[in-house]
Design an enzyme around this catalytic site. Structure first.
Site, PDB file in Angstrom:
ATOM      1  N   GLY A  62      36.279  49.538  49.722  1.00  0.00           N
ATOM      2  CA  GLY A  62      36.958  49.008  48.529  1.00  0.00           C
ATOM      3  C   GLY A  62      38.252  49.701  48.137  1.00  0.00           C
ATOM      4  O   GLY A  62      39.013  49.183  47.333  1.00  0.00           O
ATOM      5  N   ASP A 117      37.075  53.179  44.453  1.00  0.00           N
ATOM      6  CA  ASP A 117      37.646  52.024  43.770  1.00  0.00           C
ATOM      7  C   ASP A 117      37.151  51.933  42.325  1.00  0.00           C
ATOM      8  O   ASP A 117      37.926  51.776  41.398  1.00  0.00           O
ATOM      9  CB  ASP A 117      37.348  50.715  44.545  1.00  0.00           C
ATOM     10  CG  ASP A 117      35.881  50.562  44.931  1.00  0.00           C
ATOM     11  OD1 ASP A 117      35.056  51.416  44.552  1.00  0.00           O
ATOM     12  OD2 ASP A 117      35.558  49.574  45.627  1.00  0.00           O
ATOM     13  N   ASP A 120      30.897  52.977  38.473  1.00  0.00           N
ATOM     14  CA  ASP A 120      30.046  52.030  37.749  1.00  0.00           C
ATOM     15  C   ASP A 120      28.807  52.790  37.261  1.00  0.00           C
ATOM     16  O   ASP A 120      28.856  53.492  36.257  1.00  0.00           O
ATOM     17  CB  ASP A 120      29.734  50.882  38.722  1.00  0.00           C
ATOM     18  CG  ASP A 120      29.024  49.707  38.097  1.00  0.00           C
ATOM     19  OD1 ASP A 120      28.728  49.760  36.900  1.00  0.00           O
ATOM     20  OD2 ASP A 120      28.750  48.726  38.798  1.00  0.00           O
ATOM     21  N   LYS A 148      33.839  51.708  34.710  1.00  0.00           N
ATOM     22  CA  LYS A 148      33.008  50.779  33.933  1.00  0.00           C
ATOM     23  C   LYS A 148      31.914  51.631  33.299  1.00  0.00           C
ATOM     24  O   LYS A 148      30.801  51.695  33.794  1.00  0.00           O
ATOM     25  CB  LYS A 148      32.392  49.781  34.916  1.00  0.00           C
ATOM     26  CG  LYS A 148      32.130  48.402  34.388  1.00  0.00           C
ATOM     27  CD  LYS A 148      31.200  47.644  35.309  1.00  0.00           C
ATOM     28  CE  LYS A 148      31.841  46.979  36.469  1.00  0.00           C
ATOM     29  NZ  LYS A 148      30.873  46.147  37.241  1.00  0.00           N
ATOM     30  N   PHE A 169      31.623  42.078  36.605  1.00  0.00           N
ATOM     31  CA  PHE A 169      31.729  42.326  38.033  1.00  0.00           C
ATOM     32  C   PHE A 169      33.113  41.839  38.451  1.00  0.00           C
ATOM     33  O   PHE A 169      33.418  40.655  38.331  1.00  0.00           O
ATOM     34  CB  PHE A 169      30.633  41.622  38.830  1.00  0.00           C
ATOM     35  CG  PHE A 169      30.603  42.117  40.252  1.00  0.00           C
ATOM     36  CD1 PHE A 169      29.863  43.250  40.582  1.00  0.00           C
ATOM     37  CD2 PHE A 169      31.349  41.497  41.239  1.00  0.00           C
ATOM     38  CE1 PHE A 169      29.865  43.745  41.884  1.00  0.00           C
ATOM     39  CE2 PHE A 169      31.356  41.984  42.545  1.00  0.00           C
ATOM     40  CZ  PHE A 169      30.611  43.108  42.864  1.00  0.00           C
ATOM     41  N   VAL A 170      33.943  42.771  38.930  1.00  0.00           N
ATOM     42  CA  VAL A 170      35.336  42.420  39.228  1.00  0.00           C
ATOM     43  C   VAL A 170      35.581  42.393  40.734  1.00  0.00           C
ATOM     44  O   VAL A 170      34.877  43.050  41.496  1.00  0.00           O
ATOM     45  CB  VAL A 170      36.311  43.405  38.550  1.00  0.00           C
ATOM     46  CG1 VAL A 170      36.299  43.232  37.048  1.00  0.00           C
ATOM     47  CG2 VAL A 170      36.020  44.849  38.937  1.00  0.00           C
ATOM     48  N   ASP A 176      35.352  43.569  46.516  1.00  0.00           N
ATOM     49  CA  ASP A 176      34.838  42.312  47.081  1.00  0.00           C
ATOM     50  C   ASP A 176      33.641  41.768  46.314  1.00  0.00           C
ATOM     51  O   ASP A 176      32.982  42.481  45.557  1.00  0.00           O
ATOM     52  CB  ASP A 176      34.356  42.558  48.523  1.00  0.00           C
ATOM     53  CG  ASP A 176      33.046  43.332  48.546  1.00  0.00           C
ATOM     54  OD1 ASP A 176      32.983  44.412  47.931  1.00  0.00           O
ATOM     55  OD2 ASP A 176      32.060  42.843  49.140  1.00  0.00           O
ATOM     56  N   ARG A 182      38.809  40.514  48.719  1.00  0.00           N
ATOM     57  CA  ARG A 182      39.466  41.834  48.764  1.00  0.00           C
ATOM     58  C   ARG A 182      40.984  41.700  48.772  1.00  0.00           C
ATOM     59  O   ARG A 182      41.714  42.605  48.368  1.00  0.00           O
ATOM     60  CB  ARG A 182      39.052  42.610  50.019  1.00  0.00           C
ATOM     61  CG  ARG A 182      37.611  43.085  50.028  1.00  0.00           C
ATOM     62  CD  ARG A 182      37.422  44.132  51.118  1.00  0.00           C
ATOM     63  NE  ARG A 182      36.025  44.336  51.459  1.00  0.00           N
ATOM     64  CZ  ARG A 182      35.200  45.180  50.842  1.00  0.00           C
ATOM     65  NH1 ARG A 182      35.623  45.874  49.817  1.00  0.00           N
ATOM     66  NH2 ARG A 182      33.950  45.312  51.229  1.00  0.00           N
TER      67      ARG A 182
HETATM   68  P1  XMP Z   1      28.201  52.922  41.457  1.00  0.00           P
HETATM   69  O1  XMP Z   1      27.255  52.012  40.724  1.00  0.00           O
HETATM   70  O2  XMP Z   1      27.518  53.686  42.569  1.00  0.00           O
HETATM   71  O3  XMP Z   1      29.172  51.891  42.090  1.00  0.00           O
HETATM   72  O4  XMP Z   1      29.021  53.786  40.534  1.00  0.00           O
HETATM   73  C1  XMP Z   1      30.142  52.235  42.927  1.00  0.00           C
HETATM   74  C2  XMP Z   1      30.304  51.194  44.005  1.00  0.00           C
HETATM   75  O5  XMP Z   1      29.682  49.924  43.702  1.00  0.00           O
HETATM   76  C3  XMP Z   1      30.561  48.867  43.951  1.00  0.00           C
HETATM   77  N1  XMP Z   1      30.840  48.191  42.661  1.00  0.00           N
HETATM   78  C4  XMP Z   1      31.599  47.098  42.538  1.00  0.00           C
HETATM   79  N2  XMP Z   1      32.254  46.383  43.456  1.00  0.00           N
HETATM   80  N3  XMP Z   1      33.047  44.952  41.765  1.00  0.00           N
HETATM   81  C5  XMP Z   1      32.971  45.298  43.070  1.00  0.00           C
HETATM   82  O6  XMP Z   1      33.578  44.639  43.901  1.00  0.00           O
HETATM   83  C6  XMP Z   1      32.426  45.617  40.765  1.00  0.00           C
HETATM   84  O7  XMP Z   1      32.536  45.250  39.590  1.00  0.00           O
HETATM   85  C7  XMP Z   1      31.655  46.745  41.186  1.00  0.00           C
HETATM   86  N4  XMP Z   1      30.909  47.649  40.511  1.00  0.00           N
HETATM   87  C8  XMP Z   1      30.430  48.497  41.457  1.00  0.00           C
HETATM   88  C9  XMP Z   1      31.802  49.514  44.546  1.00  0.00           C
HETATM   89  O8  XMP Z   1      31.704  49.456  45.944  1.00  0.00           O
HETATM   90  C10 XMP Z   1      31.763  50.942  44.119  1.00  0.00           C
HETATM   91  O9  XMP Z   1      32.362  51.849  45.046  1.00  0.00           O
END
Ligand code: XMP
Length: 203
Positions: A62, A117, A120, A148, A169-170, A176, A182
């Site tokens: 990402g 990227d 979350d 986020k 969810f972006v 992606d 992407r």
């Molecule tokens: P965590 O939950 O481990 O998330 O902090 C990190 C990874 O989860 C993916 N991620 C997203 N990918 N849109 C996306 O395309 C989103 O809104 C999103 N939220 C989490 C991403 O790969 C990130 O590195």
């Protein structure tokens, strides 16, 4: 100052290019906003990492666009490597983490900039941070394009954050949904039907 973004409404709403209107509901961060903020971030990083050569460790897949724009504005000596992390969850929910590519460069005693990227739940960044820390670098700083914080489950924050975003969810600018979108040059939210259909296909 970290910009906090919300979907715009009315006249200030950036218009979605016709090619994407069927799938993209709205643009959350425009290409101009991305460009401006990433330049500011590179200046913040540059001020903290003077002198020594740093190792930039970027998470696949990402970060591709963000990384390319960030490092080309960094006038610093650096080496670049990647860690592949995949979360085996379907659609928009993150599942268990699997490492698909390991770090090749030696980071012992080095200054590391870890790039992702989006922060979350925080599971990815905290796992990868611990993995790099075990390799005994001199210091690790973390840098994410999007934060986020509403969904955080791990006690982790990034040192450099591009934008605070609400709990959507972006996609786009490297991010992606089911490996699609992407290549959008902006960060966007999809129409609900695209997420629903995509999840059905993945199952
Ligand atoms: P965590 O939950 O481990 O998330 O902090 C990190 C990874 O989860 C993916 N991620 C997203 N990918 N849109 C996306 O395309 C989103 O809104 C999103 N939220 C989490 C991403 O790969 C990130 O590195």
């Amino acid at each position: 100052m970290k910009p906090s973004v919300r979907p715009a409404s009315g006249r200030s709403k950036p218009s979605v290019p016709p090619r994407w209107r069927k799938e993209v509901e709205s643009i959350l961060i425009t290409d101009a906003q991305l460009e401006k903020r990433i330049l500011q971030m590179s200046r913040e990083i540059q001020a903290d990492f003077t002198g020594r050569e740093m190792v930039v460790v970027s998470l696949l897949n990402g970060t591709v666009m963000f990384l390319a724009d960030l490092i080309r504005s960094l006038s610093l000596p650096l080496r670049l490597d990647f860690i592949g992390v995949s979360s085996y969850g379907a659609g928009t929910e993150s599942g268990d983490l699997v490492f698909t590519k390991e770090l090749r460069l030696d980071v012992r005693g080095r200054d590391v900039l870890l790039v992702d990227d989006i922060l979350d739940t925080g599971r990815t960044l905290s796992r990868v941070h611990a993995k790099i820390k075990a390799l005994k670098p001199r210091r690790i700083k973390t840098c994410v394009l999007l934060n986020k914080s509403a969904r955080r489950v791990e006690d982790v924050e990034a040192d450099y954050v591009g934008f605070e975003i609400p709990d959507y969810f972006v996609v786009g600018y490297g991010l992606d949904f089911a490996e699609r979108f992407r290549n959008l040059p902006f960060v966007a939210v999809l129409h609900p039907h695209v997420y629903k259909e995509g999840i059905k296909k993945l199952k």
